[in-house]
Design a protein around this motif. Structure first.
Motif, PDB file in Angstrom:
ATOM      1  N   SER A  28      53.063  45.664  -8.422  1.00  0.00           N
ATOM      2  CA  SER A  28      52.594  44.325  -8.108  1.00  0.00           C
ATOM      3  C   SER A  28      53.790  43.379  -8.130  1.00  0.00           C
ATOM      4  CB  SER A  28      51.549  43.884  -9.148  1.00  0.00           C
ATOM      5  OG  SER A  28      52.125  43.857 -10.443  1.00  0.00           O
ATOM      6  N   THR A  29      53.565  42.105  -7.833  1.00  0.00           N
ATOM      7  CA  THR A  29      54.640  41.124  -7.919  1.00  0.00           C
ATOM      8  C   THR A  29      55.024  40.905  -9.375  1.00  0.00           C
ATOM      9  OG1 THR A  29      53.906  39.995  -5.915  1.00  0.00           O
ATOM     10  CG2 THR A  29      55.306  38.749  -7.422  1.00  0.00           C
ATOM     11  N   ARG A  53      58.488  41.719  -5.051  1.00  0.00           N
ATOM     12  CA  ARG A  53      57.165  42.065  -4.534  1.00  0.00           C
ATOM     13  C   ARG A  53      57.137  43.516  -4.073  1.00  0.00           C
ATOM     14  NH1 ARG A  53      59.479  37.630  -2.980  1.00  0.00           N
ATOM     15  NH2 ARG A  53      58.550  35.591  -3.417  1.00  0.00           N
ATOM     16  N   GLN A  54      55.944  44.057  -3.955  1.00  0.00           N
ATOM     17  CA  GLN A  54      55.796  45.442  -3.539  1.00  0.00           C
ATOM     18  C   GLN A  54      56.442  45.677  -2.181  1.00  0.00           C
ATOM     19  OE1 GLN A  54      51.770  46.840  -3.078  1.00  0.00           O
ATOM     20  NE2 GLN A  54      52.358  48.972  -3.194  1.00  0.00           N
ATOM     21  N   THR A  90      62.037  37.235  -8.608  1.00  0.00           N
ATOM     22  CA  THR A  90      60.714  37.651  -8.136  1.00  0.00           C
ATOM     23  C   THR A  90      60.870  38.875  -7.252  1.00  0.00           C
ATOM     24  OG1 THR A  90      59.853  35.383  -8.181  1.00  0.00           O
ATOM     25  CG2 THR A  90      58.654  36.975  -6.835  1.00  0.00           C
TER      26      THR A  90
END
Length: 254
Positions: free
Chosen positions: A239-240, A67-68, A65
């Motif tokens: 985005s994620t 994220r920004q 994962t």
């Protein structure tokens, strides 16, 4: 269509069990290679780390994962380069590395859960960097604004480093949109032949050929090795992105 994909994603997470990933080595019973932490992860919290194992219907998968704003931990990630102020990265790499002069038959499963709609978001590479050999990746698989693209290296000259490191070009024959794949396990198979220079690259997606014998250059000092996860330019617009990787297998072809 997107609503159904999001519902499937939510259900998958609800049924999964998250396990803390090892700090250094990643392997599973249905892999025949091991991977190691490439150069650190941006988020190491126990609640939702950048890299962790999840168990879905009894099967372990490696979850990435990003994220920004989550800068990678490699030294080059902190610097402006290739039209980005910095680079975001949650990635592991194969260890030990492969060698030139053979056919490598690589397969893995990828399940895209969200994101991968930004600029040059890479989820798989066959890199060739080695100590003393600052060579470019032989092949990269990524999302370009949601479109699945495959890059191969060409125009390598001299020792394959510095000004002779080469350039990447798109070689896929079909257009595929990654958001249409959310929640669906996708089997990728790559055949990399480095017995001659340039080599050849073929890629299949769920048995369908999307790259056929694309010329792929490499540096004489290259040590090919897989890298997978999420790696992309930093800055506004990201985005994620989340992907599950499993069933990583490398075999020698004849």
């Amino acid at each position: 269509m997107i609503w159904k994909a999001l519902m499937s994603f939510t259900a998958m997470l609800a049924l999964s069990t998250q396990l803390q990933a090892s700090n250094e080595t990643f392997r599973d019973r249905d892999w025949n290679v091991r991977a190691v932490d490439n150069c650190g992860f941006p988020n190491t919290s126990r609640k939702d780390p950048s890299v962790s194992w999840v168990r879905i219907n009894g099967d372990k998968k490696l979850k990435f994962t990003l994220r920004q704003g989550e800068k990678g931990k490699c030294s080059t990630d902190q610097k402006p380069r290739h039209r980005a102020p910095y680079w975001e990265r949650a990635e592991v790499r194969q260890d030990p590395k492969m060698r030139l002069g053979s056919i490598s038959m690589i397969s893995f499963e990828a399940t895209f859960l969200e994101g991968f709609t930004g600029d040059r978001e890479t989820f798989f590479q066959i890199h060739s960097w080695d100590n003393g050999c600052s060579a470019y990746p032989l092949a990269m698989m990524k999302s370009q604004k949601g479109r699945l693209v495959v890059w191969s290296l060409h125009k390598v000259s001299g020792d394959g480093t510095g000004a002779g490191a080469g350039q990447h070009r798109e070689v896929q024959a079909q257009s595929v949109r990654i958001p249409q794949l959310y929640g669906k396990p996708i089997k990728f198979e790559l055949d990399l032949d480095t017995r001659t220079s340039p080599g050849k690259l073929s890629v299949r997606m769920n048995g369908r050929t999307i790259v056929s014998d694309a010329a792929t250059s490499f540096a004489p000092c290259a040590r090919p090795h897989m890298k997978f996860g999420v790696y992309r330019p930093g800055g506004a617009g990201s985005s994620t992105s989340t992907v599950l990787i499993d069933d990583v297998v490398v075999k020698k072809g004849k």
